[in-house]
Design an enzyme around this catalytic site. Structure first.
Site, PDB file in Angstrom:
ATOM      1  N   CYS A  32     -47.716  10.764 -74.122  1.00  0.00           N
ATOM      2  CA  CYS A  32     -46.957  10.808 -75.371  1.00  0.00           C
ATOM      3  C   CYS A  32     -46.357  12.197 -75.591  1.00  0.00           C
ATOM      4  CB  CYS A  32     -47.827  10.332 -76.521  1.00  0.00           C
ATOM      5  SG  CYS A  32     -46.839   9.622 -77.833  1.00  0.00           S
ATOM      6  N   HIS A  34     -49.532   5.230 -74.833  1.00  0.00           N
ATOM      7  CA  HIS A  34     -50.939   5.638 -74.694  1.00  0.00           C
ATOM      8  C   HIS A  34     -51.683   4.655 -73.776  1.00  0.00           C
ATOM      9  CE1 HIS A  34     -51.129   8.879 -77.679  1.00  0.00           C
ATOM     10  NE2 HIS A  34     -50.139   8.216 -78.247  1.00  0.00           N
ATOM     11  N   GLU A  48     -54.388   4.919 -72.302  1.00  0.00           N
ATOM     12  CA  GLU A  48     -55.850   4.936 -72.478  1.00  0.00           C
ATOM     13  C   GLU A  48     -56.331   3.826 -73.408  1.00  0.00           C
ATOM     14  OE1 GLU A  48     -53.713   7.089 -73.682  1.00  0.00           O
ATOM     15  OE2 GLU A  48     -54.304   7.965 -75.600  1.00  0.00           O
TER      16      GLU A  48
HETATM   17  N1  GLN Z   1     -45.612  13.963 -81.986  1.00  0.00           N
HETATM   18  C1  GLN Z   1     -44.962  13.128 -81.026  1.00  0.00           C
HETATM   19  C2  GLN Z   1     -44.142  12.041 -81.698  1.00  0.00           C
HETATM   20  O1  GLN Z   1     -44.354  11.705 -82.823  1.00  0.00           O
HETATM   21  C3  GLN Z   1     -45.970  12.530 -80.052  1.00  0.00           C
HETATM   22  C4  GLN Z   1     -47.010  11.670 -80.692  1.00  0.00           C
HETATM   23  C5  GLN Z   1     -48.209  11.424 -79.804  1.00  0.00           C
HETATM   24  O2  GLN Z   1     -48.500  12.215 -78.904  1.00  0.00           O
HETATM   25  N2  GLN Z   1     -48.950  10.384 -80.090  1.00  0.00           N
HETATM   26  O3  GLN Z   1     -43.269  11.480 -81.083  1.00  0.00           O
END
Ligand code: GLN
Length: 536
Positions: free
Chosen positions: A376, A511, A513
């Protein structure tokens, strides 16, 4: 007919109600029954999305996009059943729902009260679509006596009256402390927490006594007598070395046997069907230890990276690898900390703090060919690092951090071309406004990820607001060796980037995971770990 199992906790928090619920779920599944696992969370937050990971651990996201607490992750990992929006409710959601109904005029003429309006809302949540399964396991968050959770207990009490003892069981988790000065286990805290439940009209049917050591027979007898529970249903819940062994330990202690005999249900357990315990029991191969670093900024509480840590462990089970997980604070780590690692994970996160440290770690992994998985924010920063240091755009940045002339990462609403994606990020509201839940992603043929997944189309869970601006920077990235190997089905949003000429360098906007299970490890983590093992 569906049976309802209510799981409450007494004495103190952190006794492992979530793991207990997940374990009982795994055991009932191993007996061939069908289950739903549900959590009632007592906070007034409308979901877990706005809660700090340092206070509460990670925010787990269901496939249909609800931000929940990490217990739902345990449920999924222990049972393999995907949770949905119907499986998690906070007291905030309950009140929100009741107040919406009040405004709409649904209760016209009535005085709106905790009983029956709030409790009816809770009962609807607990019983929704329950008829399709044999058991609904319902974890009541918090500790008995907390003011916020009382309406949940009242709703559960009413369900017992509505359905009777034949269809409901109350399992109470409690702590039996050991006093080393007198060499005794102490039953009084348990007696008190049961008294508290009784004062709310609930008589527990089974006590699961959490303890660091064995509990003497006479102490168990005393608990049974004072708490009004048959002795065979006072069960010891010893602390396990590994959470995945808890189902087996609880089975040996008699938990599922007693729950089933309470309901007169006869299926036997096949220990090989406790998939979670079987998968995690594999022998580790010994001397060669793979050192995996997690670079993150919420390290004060390891639960902030719960699913991530578990996903790495699952890959370890699959590859029979001995693991050492190193935690690197993105604002404090040193070059030496990086230099001993065989593989690196750049964790997700929010805000500018710690981002430059993550970028430096990414640069190190890229230049030194250390296997890297960016998750992410980790993926977004991999793109920034590449644009800055390889493509030659030193000001490449994210509009999440500051205004930048080179917004490689930004909100779609900031771009010229964002038809169809308008809603996200376009309101001032913070909660629940991200790209949340499972989205499809198409993989590029012959890419590393297509090989790992062995599929063309995948579905992964998201939780973010910002995106890589492919339209503006995609061509330059690809021309210099950073391949966009996964995109949204319309081709607009980069979902995965990977580097040519690197043993394993993958960044994912989602994600992974959240989908890994002990008995179904995630291909990306297996790929990372394999590449890391080659580095030993
Ligand atoms: N802060 C970033 C976004 O909002 C990544 C979010 C995250 O790592 N879950 O896009």
């Amino acid at each position: 007919m569906t049976k309802f199992v209510f799981i409450t906790g007494g004495v103190c928090s952190s006794l492992g109600k979530g793991i207990t619920t997940a374990s009982l779920g795994a055991l009932l599944l191993a007996r061939g029954y069908t289950v739903k696992l549900r959590k009632l969370e007592q906070y007034l937050n409308i979901d877990s999305g706005t809660m700090s990971p340092i206070q509460h651990g990670e925010v787990f996201v269901t496939k249909d996009g609800l931000e929940t607490d990490l217990d739902l992750g345990h449920y999924e990992r222990f049972t393999g059943i995907d949770a949905t929006k119907d499986d998690y409710i906070t007291m905030g959601m309950v009140y929100n729902q009741v107040l919406k109904k009040e405004r709409r005029g649904d209760y016209l003429g009535a005085t709106v009260q905790i009983i029956p309006h709030v409790t009816d809302e809770i009962k609807q949540f607990i019983t929704k679509d329950s008829e399709v399964v044999d058991f609904v396991l319902c974890e009541i968050g918090g500790t008995v006596g907390d003011i916020e959770g009382q309406a949940f207990l009242e709703a559960a009490r009413q369900i017992r009256i509505d359905l009777g003892t034949e269809k409901t069981i109350f399992v109470h988790l409690t702590l039996i402390p050991y006093m080393s000065t007198s060499g005794e286990t102490k039953t009084k805290p348990t007696q008190h927490s049961v008294k508290w439940l009784q004062s709310l009209g609930i008589q527990p049917d089974l006590l699961l006594c959490r303890s660091e050591r064995d509990i003497e027979k006479n102490a168990l007898a005393k608990i049974a007598l004072f708490c009004n529970v048959p002795q065979k249903r006072v069960i010891i819940g010893r602390t396990a070395e590994d959470i995945y062994q808890v189902p087996l330990m609880y089975h040996e202690a008699g938990l599922d046997t007693e729950v089933c005999s309470y309901f007169n249900m006869k299926n036997n357990v096949n220990l090989n069907n406790i998939k979670v315990s079987v998968a995690s029991r594999k022998e580790k191969c010994g001397s060669n230890i793979v050192k995996i670093g997690i670079v993150g900024k919420y390290l004060e509480l390891k639960d902030a990276y719960k699913s991530l840590i578990e996903a790495i462990r699952h890959a370890g089970f699959a590859l029979n690898a001995s693991l050492e997980i190193h935690y690197l604070d993105s604002e404090k780590y040193t070059k030496k900390d990086l230099s001993i690692l065989n593989a690196i994970v750049i964790a997700g996160g929010f805000g500018h703090r710690g981002a430059e440290g993550k970028i430096n770690a990414i640069q190190y992994a890229r230049e030194n060919k250390v296997p890297l998985l960016g998750i992410c924010l980790g993926m977004q920063l991999s793109v920034i690092e590449f644009l800055r240091h390889v493509v030659g755009i030193p000001k490449a940045g994210s509009t999440e951090f500051e205004k930048t002339p080179e917004p490689a990462i930004g909100l779609i609403t900031e771009w010229e071309h964002f038809e169809g994606y308008k809603t996200k990020g376009s309101t001032q509201q913070k909660g629940g406004t991200m790209r949340l839940g499972a989205y499809k992603c198409e993989l590029k043929e012959n890419s590393l990820v297509a090989q790992l997944y062995n599929h063309h189309t995948i579905q992964e869970r998201h939780r973010h607001r910002y995106e890589v601006n492919k339209e503006r920077y995609g061509a330059q990235m690809e021309a210099n060796g950073m391949i966009i190997s996964g995109t949204s089905p319309d081709g607009e949003l980069p979902e995965i980037v990977e580097l040519k000429n690197h043993p394993f360098f993958v960044g994912v906007q989602f994600h992974p995971e959240l989908k890994s299970r002990p008995f179904e490890p995630h291909p990306l983590f297996v790929g990372l770990l394999k590449a890391g093992m080659d580095k030993i």
